[in-house]
Design a protein around this motif. Structure first.
Motif, PDB file in Angstrom:
ATOM      1  N   ALA A   1       7.758  -1.490   3.527  1.00 55.98           N
ATOM      2  CA  ALA A   1       6.710  -2.036   2.658  1.00 55.98           C
ATOM      3  C   ALA A   1       5.398  -1.278   2.844  1.00 55.98           C
ATOM      4  CB  ALA A   1       6.514  -3.521   2.948  1.00 55.98           C
ATOM      5  N   PHE A   2       5.083  -0.938   4.095  1.00 56.40           N
ATOM      6  CA  PHE A   2       3.850  -0.207   4.371  1.00 56.40           C
ATOM      7  C   PHE A   2       3.867   1.165   3.697  1.00 56.40           C
ATOM      8  CE2 PHE A   2       0.972   2.399   6.937  1.00 56.40           C
ATOM      9  CZ  PHE A   2      -0.142   1.566   7.010  1.00 56.40           C
ATOM     10  N   GLU A   3       5.005   1.853   3.756  1.00 59.99           N
ATOM     11  CA  GLU A   3       5.117   3.160   3.116  1.00 59.99           C
ATOM     12  C   GLU A   3       4.940   3.044   1.602  1.00 59.99           C
ATOM     13  OE1 GLU A   3       8.892   4.620   4.431  1.00 59.99           O
ATOM     14  OE2 GLU A   3       8.136   5.173   6.431  1.00 59.99           O
ATOM     15  N   ARG A   4       5.509   2.011   1.001  1.00 61.65           N
ATOM     16  CA  ARG A   4       5.356   1.805  -0.447  1.00 61.65           C
ATOM     17  C   ARG A   4       3.912   1.470  -0.791  1.00 61.65           C
ATOM     18  NH1 ARG A   4       9.234  -2.645  -2.357  1.00 61.65           N
ATOM     19  NH2 ARG A   4       8.569  -1.895  -4.403  1.00 61.65           N
ATOM     20  N   TRP A   5       3.280   0.673   0.065  1.00 58.99           N
ATOM     21  CA  TRP A   5       1.885   0.277  -0.161  1.00 58.99           C
ATOM     22  C   TRP A   5       0.962   1.484  -0.073  1.00 58.99           C
ATOM     23  CZ3 TRP A   5      -2.120  -0.648   3.777  1.00 58.99           C
ATOM     24  CH2 TRP A   5      -3.249  -1.327   3.282  1.00 58.99           C
ATOM     25  N   ILE A   6       1.182   2.322   0.934  1.00 64.49           N
ATOM     26  CA  ILE A   6       0.378   3.525   1.115  1.00 64.49           C
ATOM     27  C   ILE A   6       0.531   4.467  -0.075  1.00 64.49           C
ATOM     28  CG2 ILE A   6       0.270   5.679   2.454  1.00 64.49           C
ATOM     29  CD1 ILE A   6      -1.167   3.449   3.800  1.00 64.49           C
ATOM     30  N   ALA A   7       1.755   4.584  -0.579  1.00 66.13           N
ATOM     31  CA  ALA A   7       2.036   5.541  -1.651  1.00 66.13           C
ATOM     32  C   ALA A   7       1.491   5.082  -2.995  1.00 66.13           C
ATOM     33  CB  ALA A   7       3.540   5.774  -1.755  1.00 66.13           C
ATOM     34  N   GLY A   8       1.218   3.802  -3.132  1.00 66.44           N
ATOM     35  CA  GLY A   8       0.846   3.263  -4.432  1.00 66.44           C
ATOM     36  C   GLY A   8      -0.646   3.192  -4.669  1.00 66.44           C
ATOM     37  N   THR A   9      -0.992   3.126  -5.942  1.00 74.18           N
ATOM     38  CA  THR A   9      -2.364   2.840  -6.357  1.00 74.18           C
ATOM     39  C   THR A   9      -2.271   1.669  -7.313  1.00 74.18           C
ATOM     40  OG1 THR A   9      -2.163   4.441  -8.170  1.00 74.18           O
ATOM     41  CG2 THR A   9      -3.170   5.213  -6.128  1.00 74.18           C
ATOM     42  N   GLY A  10      -3.040   0.655  -7.061  1.00 75.04           N
ATOM     43  CA  GLY A  10      -2.968  -0.528  -7.895  1.00 75.04           C
ATOM     44  C   GLY A  10      -1.703  -1.342  -7.678  1.00 75.04           C
ATOM     45  N   ARG A  11      -1.025  -1.107  -6.555  1.00 74.09           N
ATOM     46  CA  ARG A  11       0.192  -1.860  -6.238  1.00 74.09           C
ATOM     47  C   ARG A  11      -0.158  -3.255  -5.738  1.00 74.09           C
ATOM     48  NH1 ARG A  11       4.835  -1.217  -7.630  1.00 74.09           N
ATOM     49  NH2 ARG A  11       5.736  -1.775  -5.624  1.00 74.09           N
ATOM     50  N   PRO A  12       0.856  -4.128  -5.655  1.00 69.08           N
ATOM     51  CA  PRO A  12       0.607  -5.438  -5.047  1.00 69.08           C
ATOM     52  C   PRO A  12       0.107  -5.284  -3.616  1.00 69.08           C
ATOM     53  CG  PRO A  12       2.770  -5.376  -6.104  1.00 69.08           C
ATOM     54  CD  PRO A  12       2.238  -3.969  -6.098  1.00 69.08           C
ATOM     55  N   ASP A  13      -0.405  -6.351  -3.071  1.00 75.08           N
ATOM     56  CA  ASP A  13      -0.881  -6.249  -1.690  1.00 75.08           C
ATOM     57  C   ASP A  13       0.307  -6.089  -0.745  1.00 75.08           C
ATOM     58  OD1 ASP A  13       0.194  -8.802  -1.127  1.00 75.08           O
ATOM     59  OD2 ASP A  13      -1.684  -9.795  -1.626  1.00 75.08           O
ATOM     60  N   LEU A  14       0.000  -5.741   0.493  1.00 73.61           N
ATOM     61  CA  LEU A  14       1.049  -5.446   1.466  1.00 73.61           C
ATOM     62  C   LEU A  14       1.946  -6.657   1.691  1.00 73.61           C
ATOM     63  CD1 LEU A  14       2.383  -3.578   3.504  1.00 73.61           C
ATOM     64  CD2 LEU A  14       0.619  -4.228   5.154  1.00 73.61           C
ATOM     65  N   THR A  15       1.376  -7.847   1.723  1.00 69.29           N
ATOM     66  CA  THR A  15       2.185  -9.051   1.930  1.00 69.29           C
ATOM     67  C   THR A  15       3.215  -9.206   0.828  1.00 69.29           C
ATOM     68  OG1 THR A  15       0.369 -10.143   3.098  1.00 69.29           O
ATOM     69  CG2 THR A  15       2.105 -11.557   2.229  1.00 69.29           C
ATOM     70  N   ALA A  16       2.811  -8.975  -0.430  1.00 64.36           N
ATOM     71  CA  ALA A  16       3.744  -9.082  -1.555  1.00 64.36           C
ATOM     72  C   ALA A  16       4.866  -8.057  -1.431  1.00 64.36           C
ATOM     73  CB  ALA A  16       2.996  -8.892  -2.866  1.00 64.36           C
TER      74      ALA A  16
END
Length: 199
Positions: free
Chosen positions: A157-172
């Motif tokens: 999830a952290f890797e997806r969060w880092i890679a994204g812009t405007g993505r859901p928050d890390l908890t989601a």
């Protein structure tokens, strides 16, 4: 220069990240970090053991938050539900740190030694979670498996969060990754587009 420096730790972190990105981690010295922050090397070493610790100084807080959440989970909670509660508890730590986390990760990704240190950090988090589950009476291998699964969910999830812009928050994203893991273990094909593949 006086002994007390306002927000010295934060200034050192920002200066270090700037220099690591500009020059590379290996090429940056503690003296340069301190100078960029407008502080002394002595002040640097009051806050960090070495220049790597600038990137990993938050590990203790992360581990403490995870373990506290496991300890506070309801007694009847299953191991995986307990881990879910722990992951949700740490999600808030990153609520306003997306850009800083991206910059930090770019430095780590460019340096094999730092990548190894990151893996060691994740292994320590997993051991701490497993120990906390054992204190709740969860036997092995269930405690170790649940802890490893939790850290894997966090990492993905952290890797997806880092890679994204405007993505859901890390908890989601952690919830979504956990739902996909549950779908896989239930023998279902997880959806890559649905936020709740079990729904």
């Amino acid at each position: 220069m006086g002994r007390w420096e306002p927000n010295a730790r934060g200034r050192l972190e920002e200066a270090a990240l700037d220099l690591y990105i500009e020059r590379g981690f290996e090429q940056t010295t503690v003296a340069e970090i301190a100078k960029r922050a407008g502080l002394t090397e002595r002040t640097f070493f009051r806050h960090f053991a070495d220049k790597r610790e600038v990137l990993f100084g938050g590990s203790g807080e992360l581990q403490e938050r995870l373990v506290d959440a496991v300890t506070a989970a309801p007694g009847a909670a299953t191991p995986i539900d307990t881990i879910t509660a722990a992951l949700e508890a740490v999600g808030t730590l990153f609520a306003d740190r997306h850009e800083k986390s991206q910059r930090r990760q770019s430095v780590i990704s460019a340096n094999p030694e730092l990548q190894e240190r990151e893996l060691i950090k994740l292994a320590r988090l997993s051991r701490a979670l497993a120990d906390a589950l054992r204190h709740r009476g969860v036997p092995d291998p269930a405690a170790s498996l649940a802890a490893e699964a939790g850290i894997t969910v966090f990492r993905v999830a952290f890797e997806r969060w880092i890679a994204g812009t405007g993505r859901p928050d890390l908890t989601a994203l952690m919830r979504e990754s956990l739902d996909q893991l549950k779908a896989v273990t239930a023998g279902q094909a997880p959806s890559l587009t649905s936020s709740n593949p079990l729904g």
